[in-house]
Design a protein around this motif. Structure first.
Motif, PDB file in Angstrom:
ATOM      1  N   ALA A   9      12.538  10.975   0.815  1.00  0.00           N
ATOM      2  CA  ALA A   9      11.673  12.137   1.019  1.00  0.00           C
ATOM      3  C   ALA A   9      10.233  11.810   0.648  1.00  0.00           C
ATOM      4  N   ALA A  10      10.048  11.064  -0.437  1.00  0.00           N
ATOM      5  CA  ALA A  10       8.695  10.708  -0.868  1.00  0.00           C
ATOM      6  C   ALA A  10       7.982   9.935   0.235  1.00  0.00           C
ATOM      7  N   PHE A  11       8.678   8.958   0.798  1.00  0.00           N
ATOM      8  CA  PHE A  11       8.032   8.158   1.829  1.00  0.00           C
ATOM      9  C   PHE A  11       7.937   8.914   3.150  1.00  0.00           C
ATOM     10  N   ALA A  12       8.838   9.867   3.378  1.00  0.00           N
ATOM     11  CA  ALA A  12       8.743  10.668   4.591  1.00  0.00           C
ATOM     12  C   ALA A  12       7.452  11.485   4.575  1.00  0.00           C
ATOM     13  N   ALA A  25       3.340  -0.498   6.929  1.00  0.00           N
ATOM     14  CA  ALA A  25       4.665  -0.655   7.527  1.00  0.00           C
ATOM     15  C   ALA A  25       5.741  -0.277   6.514  1.00  0.00           C
ATOM     16  N   ALA A  26       5.541  -0.659   5.242  1.00  0.00           N
ATOM     17  CA  ALA A  26       6.528  -0.373   4.199  1.00  0.00           C
ATOM     18  C   ALA A  26       6.785   1.126   4.081  1.00  0.00           C
ATOM     19  N   LEU A  78      -1.458  -8.744   4.661  1.00  0.00           N
ATOM     20  CA  LEU A  78      -0.934  -8.568   3.304  1.00  0.00           C
ATOM     21  C   LEU A  78      -1.372  -7.245   2.684  1.00  0.00           C
ATOM     22  N   PHE A  79      -2.631  -6.898   2.864  1.00  0.00           N
ATOM     23  CA  PHE A  79      -3.162  -5.765   2.109  1.00  0.00           C
ATOM     24  C   PHE A  79      -3.193  -4.453   2.879  1.00  0.00           C
ATOM     25  N   LEU A  80      -3.181  -4.526   4.208  1.00  0.00           N
ATOM     26  CA  LEU A  80      -3.265  -3.285   4.960  1.00  0.00           C
ATOM     27  C   LEU A  80      -2.019  -3.017   5.793  1.00  0.00           C
TER      28      LEU A  80
END
Lengths: 294, 348
Positions: free
Chosen positions: A258-261, A47-48, A40-42
């Protein structure tokens, strides 16, 4: 010698269940709780980051890096790290050498001071540099007269990064040096080695894995630091934005892919750090085991 | 000899990546330095929601300037809550121009540093505001809580999202719009104070800038209504799906005039005074006004804008800060200074 071997055998031969006295149910429950928590926390957040980064396909992902501002942010992050890391390496070695091998008054105070950046909130770490080097700060007017810009420019970002990351190497090396004591150094000096020779031939080889471990942690933090850098950056796009700041900007511009990239690059760095860290821990253990029989 | 080799091995472990970094950075810097002489750089320190506007406007101006003078102009942008940005300029962020959310923040820079003369607001037309805006409500699609006007915001069970008036210019306009509405409707300062107090009791989170608040409402799904800049509300609707949000225009709102000015001290230091002045003047030109309207800011010369863009702006009665509060200096001192009304009424 024989004694140790029997001890080891019996430890390996005895089922762990009896040794700890816990029932299977309790063990599974504990493992279950830890795994759920980790997921849940790591694991899920990590992955998200990658799921969001690839939401619109590999093309869009790669396109995110084809932006001068993203390129500038990556370059600045590498530059800041390339300056902060060697300085902290020199500082960390000097401090741990002093603390580990010599007796002097105020040693405890020095150790406490080294820990200071861990105790201080990163925002404060940034603000103190604004107070010192900002245009109305203590040294600001003097610097401004000479046309030197520290805050809201690269030097300020470097200063804040150094401040935040300087305990990492020293903290790793000090306990090891203290544990090793000074016998080997004394022997070297008795045999006629100079100070530098002693350091490079005796002290440094003994702590090299701890140093490397510290360097890796220091590197990860230097690249990932947000709070302190945010305060002194001025957020000039393509100029004073490091990667973490650039991620925030992209997110605020609704440019989520782009932010997540860019965030995924930072996450990759974290993963590489973990792998290197495990590798070094493994190396240290192997070395330790090899040394033990002799 | 063996020792030196060991040392070399140990340090090469660290040196290799470092060397790679520095080569990378050195070559990068080198290539940009080469053409430095005929490039002029301009730093525009702006507030939060103008990102998209200036992105397009900067390109238009760079093209115009190249054609006019042959000089390449690179405009660097810094965005954030207006109060925070002003603070950064006071602390030494070397802005050639500031384009902030309200006049008070520019006054503050001038007062604290002397970098901007006191009469800055008369240097450009329309109180130095090339565009205006107002405050509207952004609600969830279909307006499930039936929010029509300011009174609905203080109803039981409604949560309102707005940034922090201490750091955000937009939030100060929100606050003053609510105050002006209540005073007009209920007839006294006490009633207005009571109304705004109740309003801020409905606010679960105060972000530091307008864009942060929009993300809180839009991305994190917090709140029933977002008090937003009109341009920010339009952007959220158009960027993130017209099927998710509706814009509600209240019966009365405030005329927000985000002003622009040259920071004389830095422009002079950088030798950019002329290009900085031209940059701001260009905002008033037909091209500038067209870009402004395209990004949902109300142009001061509507005749230059695309009529289709103009049709998107709803008719709303707008109160000005001068008539309702006697100007920004007074409004700030009464409401947002330390110990002012906002500090008295807001407790998280």
């Amino acid at each position: 010698m024989a004694g140790t071997i029997t001890l080891r055998k019996s430890a390996a031969g005895t089922p762990v269940r009896l040794a700890t006295g816990e029932s299977t149910a309790v063990r599974w429950l504990l493992i279950g709780i830890s795994l759920t928590f980790l997921t849940l926390f790591l694991f899920l957040p990590l992955a998200a980051v990658f799921v969001e980064a690839f939401r619109k396909g590999v093309g869009a992902y790669l396109q995110s890096f084809n932006d001068p501002a993203a390129y500038a942010a990556i370059r600045l992050t590498l530059l800041v790290t390339a300056i902060a890391l060697p300085l902290n390496l020199v500082f960390g070695l000097a401090a741990s050498w002093a603390i580990g091998k010599f007796e002097f008054r105020g040693k405890q105070l020095l150790i406490t001071l080294i820990d200071l950046p861990f105790a201080v909130s990163p925002v404060i770490s940034g603000l103190i540099y604004v107070l010192l080097y900002g245009i109305h700060g203590w040294f600001g007017p003097w610097l401004a007269e000479r046309g030197i810009q520290v805050i809201f420019a690269v030097p300020g970002i470097v200063l804040a990064t150094i401040f935040v990351t300087f305990p990492f190497i020293a903290r790793e090396v000090i306990p090891l040096m203290q544990e090793q004591g000074t016998e080997e150094e004394q022997a070297a000096i008795t045999l006629g080695a100079s100070g530098w020779q002693t350091f490079f031939r005796v002290t440094l080889p003994n702590v090299k894995w701890a140093v490397l471990y510290g360097v890796i942690l220091c590197n990860a933090r230097a690249m990932g630091e947000f709070g302190a850098v945010s305060v002194v950056s001025g957020h000039i796009r393509g100029k004073t934005n490091t990667m973490p700041l650039h991620v925030e900007i992209l997110y605020n511009e609704y440019n989520f892919v782009a932010a997540f990239a860019v965030a995924s690059l930072l996450a990759l760095l974290a993963l590489v750090t973990l792998v290197l860290k495990s590798l070094i821990e493994w190396r240290t253990r192997v070395q330790h085991d090899q040394e033990e029989p002799s | 000899m063996k020792a030196t080799r060991n040392v070399f091995r140990l340090f090469s472990l660290f040196a290799a990546p470092l060397l790679a970094f520095s080569t990378l950075t050195a070559t990068g810097c080198g290539s940009s330095d080469a053409s430095e002489s005929d490039v002029v750089k301009l730093l525009n320190v702006s507030y939060d929601p103008t990102r998209e506007l200036y992105k397009e406007f900067n390109e238009a101006f760079a093209e115009y300037w190249k054609k006019k003078t042959g000089q390449t102009v690179q405009i660097e942008m810094s965005h954030g809550g207006a109060g925070k940005q002003a603070r950064a300029v006071v602390d030494g962020l070397p802005a050639d121009v500031v384009t902030l959310a309200l006049a008070y923040d520019i006054d503050a820079i001038g007062e604290k540093t002397g970098y901007i003369p006191a009469d800055w607001q008369s240097r450009l037309p329309n109180n130095s505001s090339p565009y205006t805006s107002t405050i509207v409500f952004l609600v969830r699609k279909g307006n499930p809580k039936n929010i029509r006007d300011w009174d609905d915001l203080v109803r039981e069970g409604i949560t309102v999202v707005t940034p922090n008036p201490k750091t955000s210019g937009g939030a100060r306009w929100n606050y003053l719009a609510a105050w002006a509405y209540a005073r007009e409707k209920y007839g006294s300062e006490e009633a207005a104070r009571d109304f705004v107090t109740r309003l801020f009791r409905q606010v679960p989170v105060l972000d530091s800038g307008a864009r942060g608040s929009t993300n809180t409402f839009v991305q994190r799904g917090i709140g029933d209504v977002l008090l937003a800049w009109e341009n920010e509300a339009f952007l959220a609707v158009n960027e993130l799906g017209p099927d998710k949000f509706d814009i509600i225009v209240p019966s009365v709102s405030i005329l927000a005039e985000p002003p622009v000015t040259v920071v004389d001290h830095w422009a002079k230091t950088h030798g950019t005074t002329e290009v900085a002045q031209e940059y701001l003047k260009y905002l008033y030109s037909p091209v500038g006004q067209r870009v402004v309207a395209k990004h949902y800011y109300r142009p001061v010369h509507p005749e230059h804008a695309d009529p289709a863009d103009m049709k998107r702006f709803p008719q709303v009665r707008l109160i000005t800060i001068d008539e309702a509060f006697g100007g920004w200096q007074k409004a700030h001192a009464a409401h947002f200074a330390d110990g002012g009304t906002f500090d008295q009424i807001y407790s998280p």
